[in-house]
Enzyme design. Sequence first.
Site, PDB file in Angstrom:
ATOM      1  CG  HIS A 298      -0.297  -0.080   2.515  1.00  0.00           C
ATOM      2  ND1 HIS A 298      -0.079   1.036   3.296  1.00  0.00           N
ATOM      3  CD2 HIS A 298       0.227  -1.116   3.183  1.00  0.00           C
ATOM      4  CE1 HIS A 298       0.546   0.672   4.391  1.00  0.00           C
ATOM      5  NE2 HIS A 298       0.749  -0.632   4.352  1.00  0.00           N
TER       6      HIS A 298
ATOM      7  CB  SER B 270      -7.075   1.547   6.863  1.00  0.00           C
ATOM      8  OG  SER B 270      -7.759   0.716   5.950  1.00  0.00           O
ATOM      9  CE  LYS B 271      -0.641  -3.010   7.046  1.00  0.00           C
ATOM     10  NZ  LYS B 271      -0.094  -4.283   7.493  1.00  0.00           N
ATOM     11  NE  ARG B 272      -8.629  -3.597   7.038  1.00  0.00           N
ATOM     12  CZ  ARG B 272      -7.571  -3.538   7.857  1.00  0.00           C
ATOM     13  NH1 ARG B 272      -6.549  -4.334   7.658  1.00  0.00           N
ATOM     14  NH2 ARG B 272      -7.521  -2.676   8.846  1.00  0.00           N
ATOM     15  CG  ASP B 273      -8.933   3.889   1.861  1.00  0.00           C
ATOM     16  OD1 ASP B 273      -9.425   3.830   0.728  1.00  0.00           O
ATOM     17  OD2 ASP B 273      -9.099   4.832   2.648  1.00  0.00           O
TER      18      ASP B 273
END
Length: 504
Positions: free
Chosen positions: A32, A272-275
């Site tokens: 990311h 966030s990493k998941r964004d």
Amino acid sequence: MANAPSPKLSAPLDQGVPPRVRFCPSPTGNPHVGLVRTALFNWAFARHHQGTLVFRIEDTDAARDSEESYEQLLDSMRWLGLDWDEGPEAGGPHAPYRQSQRMDLYQDVAGKLLAGGYAYACYCTTEELDTRRDAARAAGKPSGYDGHCRDLTAEQKAAYEAEGRTSIVRFRMPDEAITFTDLVRGEITVQPENVPDYGIVRANGAPLYTLVNPVDDALMEITHVLRGEDLLSSTPRQIALYRALIELGIAKDIPAFGHLPYVMGEGNKKLSKRDPQASLNLYRERGFLPEGLLNYLSLLGWSIAEDRDIFSVDELVAAFDIEDVNANPARFDLKKAEHINAEHIRMLDVKTFTEACGPWLKAPFAPWAPEAFDAEKWTRIAPYAQTRVTVLSDITDNVDFLFLDEPVEDEASWTKAMKGDPVALLTTARANLEAADWSDAESLKNAVLTAGEAHGLKLGKAQAPVRVAVTGRTIGLPLFESLEILGREKSLARIDAALAKLTA
Ligand code: GLU
Ligand code: ZN
């Protein structure tokens, strides 16, 4: 910017010893942008000071780590052009650089820490820890580990073991404040009650991040730890561990630490990493140039100069220093990233641009059949595209009219352009174009211009129906060059098809 080391930096640089920094991600998930920013700052710092970048893979969590993610990390670093001096594939004096291959080293260090009294076996169960923590909280006391097993006698340990209890290894924190000078944030002091003794080896013998990360930094002789602000709280613990390692003769010096500011995303929340906006792969697929993305990411917490946003990677290396990094959170701004990338696209020489677009001119990005692609037409139109696209993937829609059998049907464009009396206009334009010189975009322009005049339309209004008839869209590359490159026969046939549709 001066190349000389800053006088405020830690000892190794002051003595002219080149720094050793590390980039040490865990191979979980996709890389990311926050991770890339960390890699970039370490790389730029190493290159600026002619130091060494160590690339280490922190893969001690078999449940979360994956080989696919490991490969992606290497591939991403290569794509970005962030080369490393020691690490996977490069090798180096401290190999191996994958923690999963260094387990015996950690066991050895854990044994020495235990033997030296720097660490101890803790037999507390999770339930016991929870109960005591809740009680401490209720009493308004610090709620970290309470030191219960710090000084167990041999008999007490034997009794616990006879009960069938297992133990973790816990590091004994000194009962004194820890102070260090963060290269980004200045002096930081942490009181002992805020840093309780912490686990370094699980009951099953698996060493934890808390141990392996500083142990490897010590063994690999890292001089500067530059990493995200989320890891700031682990620094006092690591400094205490370092002191123990120095006493044991395992470490030489405590590295200097610099914690890079948080990156904020939408709604001023931590990115966030998941964004989805955080995924490096997204930027690659959209056709960001590595140098455009690196330019933008370097501005997350750093700047080259006031009023200056666009610079090359070489300029970044020449100017970068960790002391100029700002401690305030940085805001991720996609529009700005795109703008900077567009500027880098403009700076490419045409040939490089023409080649760089390659992936977006074929499947899975391009909707036309592979054999429909015409390299000669592409080479001719590329210079017009280069000054207009923001990311390389924009190219596909810009040139699809050249390679598709029929132009795309964009309803909104059609409605917008086919206003007034498009049949009359297109009929005249077609007649003029038929008689024009198709080797000369000027001649094609005049054909449409005079058609417009005949119907009381300015060029802009007159060319819209022609553009939509030929390319399918109201917006695109310069029309007359586009017509010239597509060619007489196809262009006139498309105008005929539009007229047929309008009069049906
Ligand atoms: N593997 C750790 C992480 O990715 C490294 C942290 C550090 O730089 O110390 O969070
Ligand atoms: Zn305990």
